[in-house]
Motif scaffolding. Sequence first.
Motif, PDB file in Angstrom:
ATOM      1  N   LEU A 125      37.939  39.627  38.280  1.00  0.00           N
ATOM      2  CA  LEU A 125      39.033  40.581  38.463  1.00  0.00           C
ATOM      3  C   LEU A 125      40.424  39.984  38.262  1.00  0.00           C
ATOM      4  O   LEU A 125      41.376  40.728  38.014  1.00  0.00           O
ATOM      5  CB  LEU A 125      38.955  41.205  39.865  1.00  0.00           C
ATOM      6  CG  LEU A 125      37.685  41.994  40.181  1.00  0.00           C
ATOM      7  CD1 LEU A 125      37.696  42.450  41.627  1.00  0.00           C
ATOM      8  CD2 LEU A 125      37.517  43.182  39.236  1.00  0.00           C
ATOM      9  N   PRO A 136      35.403  45.528  36.753  1.00  0.00           N
ATOM     10  CA  PRO A 136      34.392  44.848  37.573  1.00  0.00           C
ATOM     11  C   PRO A 136      33.136  44.533  36.776  1.00  0.00           C
ATOM     12  O   PRO A 136      33.019  44.897  35.606  1.00  0.00           O
ATOM     13  CB  PRO A 136      34.106  45.865  38.690  1.00  0.00           C
ATOM     14  CG  PRO A 136      34.455  47.181  38.091  1.00  0.00           C
ATOM     15  CD  PRO A 136      35.618  46.922  37.190  1.00  0.00           C
ATOM     16  N   THR A 166      32.896  43.651  43.428  1.00  0.00           N
ATOM     17  CA  THR A 166      33.949  43.718  42.415  1.00  0.00           C
ATOM     18  C   THR A 166      34.336  45.169  42.106  1.00  0.00           C
ATOM     19  O   THR A 166      35.505  45.457  41.851  1.00  0.00           O
ATOM     20  CB  THR A 166      33.522  43.019  41.108  1.00  0.00           C
ATOM     21  OG1 THR A 166      32.269  43.552  40.656  1.00  0.00           O
ATOM     22  CG2 THR A 166      33.400  41.520  41.312  1.00  0.00           C
ATOM     23  N   THR A 167      33.363  46.075  42.156  1.00  0.00           N
ATOM     24  CA  THR A 167      33.677  47.491  41.937  1.00  0.00           C
ATOM     25  C   THR A 167      34.565  48.024  43.048  1.00  0.00           C
ATOM     26  O   THR A 167      35.535  48.762  42.796  1.00  0.00           O
ATOM     27  CB  THR A 167      32.387  48.321  41.843  1.00  0.00           C
ATOM     28  OG1 THR A 167      31.568  47.820  40.774  1.00  0.00           O
ATOM     29  CG2 THR A 167      32.709  49.781  41.565  1.00  0.00           C
ATOM     30  N   SER A 209      38.061  46.486  42.745  1.00  0.00           N
ATOM     31  CA  SER A 209      38.805  46.946  41.568  1.00  0.00           C
ATOM     32  C   SER A 209      39.700  48.138  41.873  1.00  0.00           C
ATOM     33  O   SER A 209      40.649  48.408  41.138  1.00  0.00           O
ATOM     34  CB  SER A 209      37.821  47.309  40.447  1.00  0.00           C
ATOM     35  OG  SER A 209      37.063  48.462  40.786  1.00  0.00           O
ATOM     36  N   THR A 211      42.732  46.063  42.468  1.00  0.00           N
ATOM     37  CA  THR A 211      43.213  45.194  41.393  1.00  0.00           C
ATOM     38  C   THR A 211      43.597  45.951  40.122  1.00  0.00           C
ATOM     39  O   THR A 211      44.565  45.568  39.444  1.00  0.00           O
ATOM     40  CB  THR A 211      42.154  44.139  41.053  1.00  0.00           C
ATOM     41  OG1 THR A 211      40.932  44.793  40.649  1.00  0.00           O
ATOM     42  CG2 THR A 211      41.866  43.253  42.249  1.00  0.00           C
ATOM     43  N   ILE A 212      42.891  47.015  39.783  1.00  0.00           N
ATOM     44  CA  ILE A 212      43.193  47.736  38.547  1.00  0.00           C
ATOM     45  C   ILE A 212      44.559  48.416  38.611  1.00  0.00           C
ATOM     46  O   ILE A 212      45.341  48.326  37.636  1.00  0.00           O
ATOM     47  CB  ILE A 212      42.065  48.736  38.202  1.00  0.00           C
ATOM     48  CG1 ILE A 212      40.824  47.959  37.761  1.00  0.00           C
ATOM     49  CG2 ILE A 212      42.501  49.686  37.089  1.00  0.00           C
ATOM     50  CD1 ILE A 212      39.622  48.817  37.479  1.00  0.00           C
TER      51      ILE A 212
END
Length: 298
Positions: A225, A256, A282-283, A286, A289-290
Amino acid sequence: MAIFIEVVLPVILIFLSGFLLQKFMRMEIKSISTVVLYIMLPCLVFETFYRAEFNQEYAMMIAFSILLLVCILLINKLAARVANYSTAVESGLILSTAFMNAGNYGTPIVLFAFGEQGFVYAVSFMVIQQIVMNFFGVYYAAKGAAGFRLAIQTVLKMPPTYAVILALIAKFTSIPVSNNVLSSIGLVGQAAIPVVMILLGMQLANITIKQLDWSKVTYASILRLVVSPFIAWGLTLLLPMNDLMASVLIIAAAMPSAATTTMYAVQFDAKPDLVSSITLITTLLSVITIPIALNILS
């Protein structure tokens, strides 16, 4: 906050609908994924490549995919050597960090954030990334010569691969495709993205985590990420490309872990619990983070 509400939240809500549907209804996912893989995605890919104007951009996209993969592979191999990880752990980390969810997560994010032109780049990159993942993902999951042969077979079994070939043949040999046929193909292709978004939510609902190995999960999450989009940013500076394409590729690199890698990990016993936990974490991360990455790019 505005980017989260306008771009990320609509996508998350669609994922959530699939997640809740699967939690309560316990549907059989394979039939839905088969329809997507064999009908919807090939139609989307065919239309995208048939209408595309091929130029240096596609060569840069392929170069970007290979260079990004090589960089992440080298980081994982170095980390595995320093930490003295087993081959199975190294393979699991490669599966969960080298291959991003550029399809059923990345493409809708790009569509909402960058519009139709960005979406064309995202679909093209999705196809390239899918081929790369099917080849190298299976290879590292199987860890050997058998994996190489199976990787080739897997790529050749993927309907989107043949959709690309047919689109290129039709385009460069001037084989006529009527507007009505192309409209029908486009109509089915348009259904691919929302369905695969719902499908991702359903896949996440099926992921079970027995025990988190936080050191490895943290390492993989940071690499997937944070480090990956920074590497992507560096590559977009080295490779000649326009700003929109660069932004799309950076966002794709910030996605992710791909849910498909969990299936590879299970099939070849490449630490499936570790890979599935990294995919889920990670999903979830995200969501934070996204929007940050989109804010930086904007």
